[in-house]
Design a protein around this motif. Structure first.
Motif, short mmCIF file in Angstrom:
data_model
loop_
_atom_site.label_atom_id
_atom_site.label_comp_id
_atom_site.label_asym_id
_atom_site.label_seq_id
_atom_site.Cartn_x
_atom_site.Cartn_y
_atom_site.Cartn_z
N MET A 21 0.86 -1.19 0.00
CA MET A 21 0.00 0.00 0.00
C MET A 21 0.90 1.24 0.00
SD MET A 21 -2.91 -1.30 2.75
CE MET A 21 -4.03 0.08 2.43
N PRO A 22 1.54 1.54 -1.11
CA PRO A 22 2.48 2.68 -1.15
C PRO A 22 1.81 4.01 -0.84
CG PRO A 22 1.97 1.89 -3.36
CD PRO A 22 1.43 0.86 -2.42
N GLU A 23 0.50 4.07 -1.00
CA GLU A 23 -0.19 5.33 -0.70
C GLU A 23 -0.05 5.71 0.78
OE1 GLU A 23 -3.37 2.05 -0.51
OE2 GLU A 23 -1.55 2.53 -1.65
N LEU A 24 0.09 4.71 1.64
CA LEU A 24 0.30 5.01 3.05
C LEU A 24 1.70 5.58 3.27
CD1 LEU A 24 -1.27 1.87 4.81
CD2 LEU A 24 -2.30 4.11 4.45
N ALA A 25 2.68 4.96 2.66
CA ALA A 25 4.06 5.43 2.82
C ALA A 25 4.25 6.81 2.21
CB ALA A 25 5.02 4.43 2.19
N ASN A 26 3.52 7.10 1.15
CA ASN A 26 3.70 8.37 0.44
C ASN A 26 2.88 9.52 1.03
OD1 ASN A 26 5.46 7.10 -1.31
ND2 ASN A 26 3.84 6.56 -2.76
N ASP A 27 1.96 9.19 1.92
CA ASP A 27 1.17 10.24 2.56
C ASP A 27 2.11 11.09 3.42
OD1 ASP A 27 -0.37 11.59 4.67
OD2 ASP A 27 -2.09 10.44 3.93
N PRO A 28 2.24 12.38 3.18
CA PRO A 28 3.21 13.20 3.91
C PRO A 28 2.96 13.28 5.41
CG PRO A 28 1.72 14.58 2.62
CD PRO A 28 1.47 13.17 2.19
N VAL A 29 1.71 13.10 5.82
CA VAL A 29 1.41 13.10 7.25
C VAL A 29 1.76 11.76 7.87
CG1 VAL A 29 -0.39 13.34 9.01
CG2 VAL A 29 -0.38 14.84 7.00
N LEU A 30 1.32 10.66 7.26
CA LEU A 30 1.55 9.33 7.80
C LEU A 30 3.02 8.92 7.71
CD1 LEU A 30 -1.56 7.37 6.46
CD2 LEU A 30 -1.23 8.45 8.70
N ALA A 31 3.77 9.57 6.85
CA ALA A 31 5.19 9.24 6.73
C ALA A 31 5.97 9.63 7.98
CB ALA A 31 5.80 9.93 5.50
N ASP A 32 5.40 10.49 8.80
CA ASP A 32 6.07 10.98 10.01
C ASP A 32 5.42 10.37 11.25
OD1 ASP A 32 7.84 12.95 11.48
OD2 ASP A 32 5.86 13.52 12.22
N ARG A 33 6.23 10.02 12.22
CA ARG A 33 5.73 9.39 13.45
C ARG A 33 4.65 10.23 14.12
NH1 ARG A 33 7.08 9.95 19.04
NH2 ARG A 33 8.38 11.70 18.39
N ASN A 34 4.86 11.51 14.30
CA ASN A 34 3.87 12.35 14.98
C ASN A 34 2.57 12.44 14.18
OD1 ASN A 34 5.60 12.89 17.12
ND2 ASN A 34 6.49 14.68 16.11
#
Length: 436
Positions: free
Chosen positions: A285-298
């Motif tokens: 699900m690359p869309e999760l990894a590429n989401d700029p918000v979800l890419a960051d822990r916070n």
């Protein structure tokens, strides 16, 4: 005892015969009972120390009777077996002068004395550190207490769940919509035992360098505060109290229990790189990894509910075996949620030989749970089952203290010393020799 025990778990593999033991030649006189003290001295026994457990006549350590008991001996309960292997037991009546004299003689021969009586008991018996250091100045004297041996709270008794409650540990665990929960495992007792064992080992090393013994103290409450982890400093930094998060983590995301098609498992994405691998390599699900918000822990923490819903739906499509293989290949920290029985029968436990069976001279096969440390040059001692009450009384009197048969038998006759074999000292000696 499980009827399939002997078939399920392998016999213990003996250590190399000529291998040295890390603590060979170290004698520990052990006045401890219940969990924290006995588990600490058992670790020393596993490393090769000669641990002589001092018990009260007839009844012995009350922890012996925690269930379930062995069907042939009520004084050999599973919890007691777990915390007292590789020791010798002598049962002394410390209310008698003869019993106290024998205790003093044992202490004079000791490298380490360990005790966890209520504050003041050892002083009343004349077995406290200030008294015995005059005759054994090199002794390491370890006291395990609830709130310390001095100060306003020295008289308080303490048990593991009380320490969990008063340290803040309970307040951190469970779910936010209900009261905090204690850990069923005696985590404060076990960790206190580890601290006490470390302290005794450090004092032995210091003695090698300085020639001086010393008193060592470990408090259950002090240790329990430490066991709340870095939450203490987080509170000091922010003033905020830790909140209960159930199986999730306030610091990382996603971290928690998820359900595959057939069973539950736990994952812990401790950093952004792990989440990236989870999204791309495991879930595809690359869309999760590429989401700029979800890419960051916070960002993931802020959108935890939304992310968990996506993950729940994805993981439910395939069984755990599918996800386990993919997550292992992608180096995702994960694990099946198991029962205790499943854990000790798992492939991991079998690979590490954590659960074995050892033979008892009278009771047949007994279970053994290995400690987690391994030594390349001084492997731990082969496990000998926890002793019966006073099982080695006659042996300790004659071998350690040099009593002749008549004098040792006299102490047994007068009741100052007790043996599980009763007054038949010869039978006791034969059984001891057969067991060791």
């Amino acid at each position: 005892m499980s009827s399939t025990f002997a078939e399920e778990f392998p016999q213990h593999e003996p250590r190399p015969k000529d291998a040295p033991k890390a603590l060979a030649g170290i004698r520990v006189v052990d006045f401890t009972h219940f969990i924290a003290g006995p588990f600490a001295t058992m670790m020393l026994a596993d490393m090769g120390a000669d641990v002589i457990k001092i018990e009260a006549p007839v009844r012995g350590d009350e922890f012996r009777y925690y269930p379930p008991a062995h069907p042939e001996d009520e004084s050999i309960g599973a919890p007691y077996l777990w915390s007292n292997r590789n020791k010798r037991s002598i049962a002394l009546d410390l209310k008698s002068e003869d019993g106290r004299r024998v205790a003093r003689e044992l202490i004079a021969s000791a490298d380490v004395v360990a005790e966890n009586f209520s504050t003041g008991v050892m002083e009343r018996l004349g077995l406290d550190y200030k008294t015995i250091r005059d005759t054994n100045p090199e002794v390491i004297y370890c006291s395990v207490s609830a709130y310390g041996r001095e100060g306003a709270f020295a008289d308080r008794l303490g048990f593991d769940p009380i320490a969990q409650a008063e340290s803040g540990f309970v307040s951190m665990n469970g779910y936010p919509d209900r009261q905090g929960v204690r850990a069923l495992s005696p985590v404060m007792d076990i960790s206190t035992a580890m601290m006490a064992s470390n302290a005794m080992l450090a004092a032995l090393v210091a003695r090698e360098r300085t020639g001086k013994g010393q008193a060592v103290e470990v408090s259950l409450f002090d240790n329990a505060v430490l066991m709340t982890g870095y939450a203490t400093l987080q509170h000091v930094f922010t003033g905020a109290e830790p909140q209960r998060h159930g199986n999730t983590s306030p610091d990382t995301c996603p971290s928690g229990v998820f359900k595959a098609a057939d069973k539950a498992f736990y994952i812990n994405c401790g950093n952004n790189k792990i989440f990236n691998r989870l999204a791309n390599q495991v879930l595809e699900m690359p869309e999760l990894a590429n989401d700029p918000v979800l890419a960051d822990r916070n960002g993931r923490i802020a959108r935890r509910a939304e992310l968990f819903k996506v993950l729940d739906e994805a993981f439910a499509k395939f069984p755990w075996s599918h996800w386990q293989q993919r997550m292992r290949a992608a180096s995702i920290p994960c694990g099946e949620v198991r029962s205790v029985g499943e854990a000790i029968r798992s492939a991991e436990a079998q690979e590490r030989k954590l659960v074995t069976r050892v033979e008892h001279p009278d009771l047949g096969w007994l279970p053994n749970i290995a400690l987690p440390f391994r030594f390349s040059e001084t492997p731990v001692d082969d496990p000998r089952p926890a002793p019966r009450i006073g099982e080695h009384s006659f042996n300790v009197l004659t071998e350690v203290l040099g009593y002749d048969v008549e004098a040792a038998s006299g102490l047994l006759e007068r009741g100052a010393v007790y043996s599980f074999a009763g007054k038949d000292a010869a039978a006791s000696t034969n059984r001891i020799e057969a067991a060791t």
